[in-house]
Design an enzyme around this catalytic site. Sequence first.
Site, mmCIF file in Angstrom:
data_model
loop_
_atom_site.group_PDB
_atom_site.id
_atom_site.type_symbol
_atom_site.label_atom_id
_atom_site.label_comp_id
_atom_site.label_asym_id
_atom_site.label_seq_id
_atom_site.Cartn_x
_atom_site.Cartn_y
_atom_site.Cartn_z
ATOM 1 N N GLU A 93 -13.391 -9.284 26.368
ATOM 2 C CA GLU A 93 -12.451 -10.048 27.189
ATOM 3 C C GLU A 93 -12.722 -11.525 26.967
ATOM 4 O O GLU A 93 -13.824 -11.999 27.248
ATOM 5 C CB GLU A 93 -12.664 -9.668 28.674
ATOM 6 C CG GLU A 93 -11.936 -10.557 29.664
ATOM 7 C CD GLU A 93 -12.403 -10.319 31.111
ATOM 8 O OE1 GLU A 93 -13.086 -9.295 31.374
ATOM 9 O OE2 GLU A 93 -12.092 -11.156 31.973
ATOM 10 N N ARG A 119 -10.305 -19.949 30.227
ATOM 11 C CA ARG A 119 -10.873 -21.046 31.029
ATOM 12 C C ARG A 119 -11.154 -22.269 30.183
ATOM 13 O O ARG A 119 -11.726 -23.240 30.671
ATOM 14 C CB ARG A 119 -12.178 -20.598 31.701
ATOM 15 C CG ARG A 119 -11.997 -19.444 32.646
ATOM 16 C CD ARG A 119 -13.310 -19.034 33.286
ATOM 17 N NE ARG A 119 -13.216 -17.678 33.768
ATOM 18 C CZ ARG A 119 -14.244 -16.941 34.198
ATOM 19 N NH1 ARG A 119 -15.447 -17.453 34.215
ATOM 20 N NH2 ARG A 119 -14.051 -15.710 34.606
ATOM 21 N N THR A 172 -9.256 -13.835 33.221
ATOM 22 C CA THR A 172 -8.927 -14.989 34.070
ATOM 23 C C THR A 172 -7.415 -15.244 34.067
ATOM 24 O O THR A 172 -6.969 -16.385 34.020
ATOM 25 C CB THR A 172 -9.718 -16.252 33.660
ATOM 26 O OG1 THR A 172 -11.087 -15.897 33.420
ATOM 27 C CG2 THR A 172 -9.709 -17.282 34.770
ATOM 28 N N LYS A 214 -10.711 -4.002 37.952
ATOM 29 C CA LYS A 214 -11.970 -4.748 37.895
ATOM 30 C C LYS A 214 -12.442 -4.939 39.342
ATOM 31 O O LYS A 214 -11.620 -5.215 40.223
ATOM 32 C CB LYS A 214 -11.697 -6.108 37.240
ATOM 33 C CG LYS A 214 -12.815 -7.123 37.299
ATOM 34 C CD LYS A 214 -12.422 -8.355 36.476
ATOM 35 C CE LYS A 214 -13.468 -9.446 36.569
ATOM 36 N NZ LYS A 214 -13.289 -10.469 35.514
HETATM 37 C C1 3PG Z 1 -15.930 -12.937 35.320
HETATM 38 O O1 3PG Z 1 -15.173 -13.796 34.987
HETATM 39 O O2 3PG Z 1 -15.653 -11.743 35.245
HETATM 40 C C2 3PG Z 1 -17.250 -13.358 35.869
HETATM 41 O O3 3PG Z 1 -17.326 -14.738 35.965
HETATM 42 C C3 3PG Z 1 -18.386 -12.848 35.088
HETATM 43 O O4 3PG Z 1 -19.448 -12.859 35.943
HETATM 44 P P1 3PG Z 1 -20.928 -13.048 35.395
HETATM 45 O O5 3PG Z 1 -20.969 -14.409 34.777
HETATM 46 O O6 3PG Z 1 -21.799 -12.936 36.614
HETATM 47 O O7 3PG Z 1 -21.184 -11.970 34.396
#
Ligand code: 3PG
Length: 220
Positions: A42, A46, A70, A130
Amino acid sequence: MPANSLNVLEMTPVMPVVQISNADDAVPIAQALRQGGIHVLEVVLRTAASLEAIRRIRAEVSDVIVGAGTITDMSKLEAAIDAGSEFIITPGLTPMLAAAGQSIDIPMIPGISSASDLMLGREHGYSAFKFFPAETSGGIAALQALAGPFADVTLCPTGGIGPHNLRQYLELPCVPCVGGSWLTPDALQRRKAWDEITTLARQALAAVNQHDYQGATDAK
Ligand code: 3PG
């Protein structure tokens, strides 16, 4: 109905959440993960480079499946599809995005963190989600509680997951896959330490396999 959304979560026990600042790094990162046995990733929208990163991975790394994460609004959804994303992941769920996900040709995995979110998603026909942010939303205990009334859903916990706790999450029957950013940290990207990303992917799959996961067969 979104097509094959459950399959996305069943294609990999570990979903790398990859933030790419330099589009030139996209192909080496995807190849490094693939070398480590992970063939689904994924790319989060961002950074300014994220859409170009998705385009390049689609064009140049044929044995990797790349999705966009995102996705927080309709414009990001459209941009992600235009870039060639093979699936969509959202951090949360809105009625507008839930409906849009039903009208696109690629799977969408909506983000949820509550029973109400799950009910909204199910009203729109989703059954794979998710669970974000996992650790701060109650973690394993919350997933066990949600599995009571919602025994028919599948969840990919993300947010605070890593090698230290992924096995405990994957032991839950509703969790075929966990997600996280720990596999592709900024520090390794800046150093172009692709071999170290491969090592992190291998270590993650080794941790999964200790849990006797039956689906991860790509780790060498
Ligand atoms: C996401 O975007 O899914 C999270 O920011 C990922 O979380 P993590 O950095 O704690 O793995």
